[in-house]
Design a protein around this motif. Sequence first.
Motif, PDB file in Angstrom:
ATOM      1  N   SER A 131     -32.174 -18.468  -2.216  1.00  0.00           N
ATOM      2  CA  SER A 131     -30.872 -18.796  -2.810  1.00  0.00           C
ATOM      3  C   SER A 131     -30.014 -19.595  -1.848  1.00  0.00           C
ATOM      4  O   SER A 131     -29.331 -20.544  -2.254  1.00  0.00           O
ATOM      5  CB  SER A 131     -30.141 -17.521  -3.209  1.00  0.00           C
TER       6      SER A 131
ATOM      7  N   ILE B  40     -28.226 -25.877 -13.673  1.00  0.00           N
ATOM      8  CA  ILE B  40     -28.204 -24.682 -14.528  1.00  0.00           C
ATOM      9  C   ILE B  40     -29.621 -24.200 -14.801  1.00  0.00           C
ATOM     10  O   ILE B  40     -29.901 -22.997 -14.741  1.00  0.00           O
ATOM     11  CB  ILE B  40     -27.426 -24.977 -15.827  1.00  0.00           C
ATOM     12  N   ALA B  41     -30.538 -25.130 -15.081  1.00  0.00           N
ATOM     13  CA  ALA B  41     -31.929 -24.745 -15.324  1.00  0.00           C
ATOM     14  C   ALA B  41     -32.545 -24.127 -14.064  1.00  0.00           C
ATOM     15  O   ALA B  41     -33.280 -23.130 -14.147  1.00  0.00           O
ATOM     16  CB  ALA B  41     -32.739 -25.972 -15.761  1.00  0.00           C
TER      17      ALA B  41
ATOM     18  N   ALA C 228     -30.889 -22.565 -11.694  1.00  0.00           N
ATOM     19  CA  ALA C 228     -30.260 -21.260 -11.490  1.00  0.00           C
ATOM     20  C   ALA C 228     -30.903 -20.199 -12.374  1.00  0.00           C
ATOM     21  O   ALA C 228     -31.136 -19.060 -11.937  1.00  0.00           O
ATOM     22  CB  ALA C 228     -28.766 -21.350 -11.773  1.00  0.00           C
ATOM     23  N   ILE C 229     -31.237 -20.571 -13.598  1.00  0.00           N
ATOM     24  CA  ILE C 229     -31.913 -19.629 -14.499  1.00  0.00           C
ATOM     25  C   ILE C 229     -33.301 -19.299 -13.962  1.00  0.00           C
ATOM     26  O   ILE C 229     -33.718 -18.135 -13.953  1.00  0.00           O
ATOM     27  CB  ILE C 229     -31.974 -20.213 -15.931  1.00  0.00           C
ATOM     28  N   ALA C 230     -34.023 -20.325 -13.494  1.00  0.00           N
ATOM     29  CA  ALA C 230     -35.356 -20.088 -12.940  1.00  0.00           C
ATOM     30  C   ALA C 230     -35.290 -19.207 -11.696  1.00  0.00           C
ATOM     31  O   ALA C 230     -36.124 -18.310 -11.513  1.00  0.00           O
ATOM     32  CB  ALA C 230     -36.031 -21.419 -12.618  1.00  0.00           C
TER      33      ALA C 230
ATOM     34  N   SER D  42     -36.009 -14.043  -9.051  1.00  0.00           N
ATOM     35  CA  SER D  42     -35.453 -12.951  -8.248  1.00  0.00           C
ATOM     36  C   SER D  42     -35.752 -11.596  -8.861  1.00  0.00           C
ATOM     37  O   SER D  42     -35.933 -10.611  -8.145  1.00  0.00           O
ATOM     38  CB  SER D  42     -33.953 -13.134  -8.055  1.00  0.00           C
TER      39      SER D  42
ATOM     40  N   LYS E  76     -32.972 -16.989 -11.035  1.00  0.00           N
ATOM     41  CA  LYS E  76     -32.611 -15.637 -11.463  1.00  0.00           C
ATOM     42  C   LYS E  76     -33.850 -14.892 -11.978  1.00  0.00           C
ATOM     43  O   LYS E  76     -34.048 -13.719 -11.668  1.00  0.00           O
ATOM     44  CB  LYS E  76     -31.535 -15.712 -12.553  1.00  0.00           C
ATOM     45  N   LEU E  77     -34.679 -15.582 -12.753  1.00  0.00           N
ATOM     46  CA  LEU E  77     -35.912 -14.961 -13.246  1.00  0.00           C
ATOM     47  C   LEU E  77     -36.873 -14.660 -12.093  1.00  0.00           C
ATOM     48  O   LEU E  77     -37.513 -13.601 -12.071  1.00  0.00           O
ATOM     49  CB  LEU E  77     -36.581 -15.855 -14.286  1.00  0.00           C
TER      50      LEU E  77
END
Length: 159
Positions: A119, A91-92, A94-96, A101, A98-99
Amino acid sequence: MDETTVPLTSCPHCAARMPETAGFCPGCGRSMLTEARAHGTVGAFPESIAGALAYVSFIPAVIFLVLDPYNKNRFVRFHSVQCLLLWAAAIALAIALKLASVVLFIIPVLGPLLVLLVSMVVGLAAVVIWFVLLIKAFQGEMFKLPMLGDLAEQYAGPA
């Protein structure tokens, strides 16, 4: 010249000669340390099946940490905790991603391609790690991921 004698042993896999204190075989690279495999039963499942079920999703891992016969077994606790730590790390990450991207999409043409490539590579790595952990737990091994495995071992408690 003073020669010291070191007791030698042979690798059970490739028969290469090495000192008894060697951790890995110089011929085939396999570990010379024998680890005990899970072989007992806990609750309705054998230990190895319960450990592998912990990796199916985070729900069995939480259930195994709460239910009485499973939360007392060190092997099942270890794999359940490592599964939950792996979910938190995913999850961490995925957040990183997303930021990252958001920043990469500023670059025309190359930005979206980089986001897609990164990704895909991270997703493929996550699937491979999950599959390896599932198989190792099914084989009865306490396979530790770097950093996460050490934390899981601490929370799993003493042997």
